[in-house]
Design a protein around this motif. Structure first.
Motif, short mmCIF file in Angstrom:
data_model
loop_
_atom_site.label_atom_id
_atom_site.label_comp_id
_atom_site.label_asym_id
_atom_site.label_seq_id
_atom_site.Cartn_x
_atom_site.Cartn_y
_atom_site.Cartn_z
N UNK A 195 -4.01 -11.07 7.96
CA UNK A 195 -4.57 -9.96 7.21
C UNK A 195 -5.37 -9.09 8.17
N UNK A 196 -5.14 -7.78 8.09
CA UNK A 196 -5.94 -6.82 8.84
C UNK A 196 -6.89 -6.13 7.87
N UNK A 197 -8.20 -6.34 8.06
CA UNK A 197 -9.20 -5.62 7.30
C UNK A 197 -9.55 -4.35 8.07
N UNK B 179 -4.08 -16.31 -0.07
CA UNK B 179 -4.75 -17.57 0.24
C UNK B 179 -4.09 -18.40 1.31
N UNK B 180 -2.82 -18.15 1.60
CA UNK B 180 -2.08 -18.98 2.56
C UNK B 180 -2.03 -18.38 3.97
N UNK B 181 -2.62 -17.22 4.19
CA UNK B 181 -2.56 -16.65 5.53
C UNK B 181 -3.39 -17.49 6.49
N UNK B 182 -3.06 -17.38 7.78
CA UNK B 182 -3.77 -18.21 8.77
C UNK B 182 -4.35 -17.41 9.92
N UNK B 183 -4.42 -16.08 9.77
CA UNK B 183 -5.02 -15.25 10.81
C UNK B 183 -5.66 -14.02 10.21
N UNK C 147 -7.55 -20.87 4.16
CA UNK C 147 -6.97 -20.86 5.50
C UNK C 147 -7.34 -19.66 6.31
N UNK C 148 -7.48 -18.50 5.67
CA UNK C 148 -7.78 -17.29 6.45
C UNK C 148 -9.17 -17.33 7.05
N UNK C 149 -10.03 -18.26 6.56
CA UNK C 149 -11.41 -18.27 7.02
C UNK C 149 -11.64 -19.23 8.18
N UNK C 150 -10.57 -19.77 8.75
CA UNK C 150 -10.69 -20.60 9.94
C UNK C 150 -11.09 -19.69 11.11
N UNK C 151 -12.31 -19.85 11.61
CA UNK C 151 -12.84 -18.93 12.61
C UNK C 151 -12.02 -18.90 13.89
#
Length: 330
Positions: free
Chosen positions: A181-183, A239-243, A265-269
């Motif tokens: 995801x690109x914010x 919810x399933x993204x990893x980056x 998963x997206x919140x893995x620093x």
């Protein structure tokens, strides 16, 4: 009123070429000059000779023109840039004069016509920004602190956002993060034609697709939108993204607290990278990878470039885009 843009269109040349003709630049061919002069005569274009002659004497003052107040974080960010520009101007023996943002191009004209500035820094430049037309018409030394679609022959200094977008994608790809995801910046800035936002987004998506990655772009609607709501919405949707890539300073500042309290998963620093000003990255001790925009360094480049232009108006245009490196978390 006939503008320099009208003359360029009638002559079939760029606005910068018209400016070169008005300034008797020797690089312009006789054929091109004749076309421009003919268009000027046919349209009845009138150059502001008073303002142009006044700009030839030194005042040891640099004008800093900012865009109208965007509000929220972006007003504070403009203050950081202006402070850095003023400090570097002082180091080079110049005073800094902040040109009224609300007046835009008109304020630049008034500053030059009243013999208050030797040159102008044009900040927060949008594509087709009327302030660019104005400095071209006046023939005043100017540097664009930003990256419009067409700098029209003016000197430009900015971050190389397209290069940094590519570097951010490759960092995530090398970690095996293939669904990201690109914010990004608020949609309000896209509507205002702040082209650097679109170019960063486009470069990011293009490189991600080239590498076979999936990418989702999320952006708040307004500059004063709640950054937490944007992230929370994306967490529910993807919810399933990893980056994650962060190209939005309020989101960057909110992310560490939000990510630390979530198990998605997206919140893995380890799979997060932020593109943000260096002062934010350092003051917040961000726990993830960063590309740190050094505002002080860029401001110094801007002032050095403008002073060189004031001292040598006829030199070739300069385009300095600085790509800051990826800094991995400790």
């Amino acid at each position: 009123m006939v503008t320099i843009r009208d003359v360029a269109k009638a002559a079939g040349v760029s606005k910068s070429t018209v400016s070169y003709v008005l300034n008797n630049d020797p690089r312009i061919t006789a054929t091109t000059e004749a076309k421009v002069r003919r268009a000027i005569e046919e349209l009845g274009y009138s150059v502001n000779h008073a303002a142009r002659s006044l700009s030839s004497s030194r005042t040891w003052t640099i004008g800093i023109s900012v865009a109208p107040d965007a509000g929220g974080y972006y007003s504070a960010a403009a203050g950081v840039h202006m402070y850095a520009l003023a400090r570097h101007a002082s180091d080079r023996g110049y005073e800094a004069l902040f040109v009224d943002a609300a007046g835009g191009a008109r304020s630049i004209r008034e500053a030059v016509a009243s013999k208050r500035v030797d040159g102008v820094v044009v900040m927060d430049v949008s594509d087709d920004d009327p302030r660019i037309d104005m400095v071209l018409e006046l023939g005043v030394p100017a540097v664009v602190f930003g990256s419009p679609d067409d700098c029209l022959g003016l000197d430009v200094v900015d971050s190389d956002y397209e290069r940094e977008a590519v570097d951010a994608v490759r960092y995530l790809h090398e970690l095996g993060r293939h669904d990201v995801v690109l914010f990004s910046k608020p949609e309000q800035l896209v509507r205002q034609r702040m082209g650097y936002v679109t170019r960063f987004n486009d470069a990011f998506v293009r490189e991600a697709r080239r590498l076979g990655m999936r990418v989702h772009v999320e952006a708040p609607e307004q500059v004063d939108s709640d950054p937490l709501s944007v992230v929370e919405r994306a967490m529910r949707t993807y919810g399933d993204v990893n980056g994650v890539a962060l190209f939005n300073e309020p989101v960057v500042m909110a992310a560490p607290r939000l990510f630390s309290t979530s198990g998605c998963g997206m919140c893995d620093e380890r799979g997060v990278i932020a593109v943000a000003p260096r002062w934010i990255c350092l003051s917040m001790s961000l726990p993830f990878a960063t590309i740190q925009t050094d505002v002080d360094r860029l401001s110094g480049e801007v002032i050095d470039t403008l002073v060189s232009r004031i001292e040598d108006p006829g030199r070739e245009p300069v385009r300095r885009l600085v790509a800051f490196p990826v800094i991995e978390p400790r």
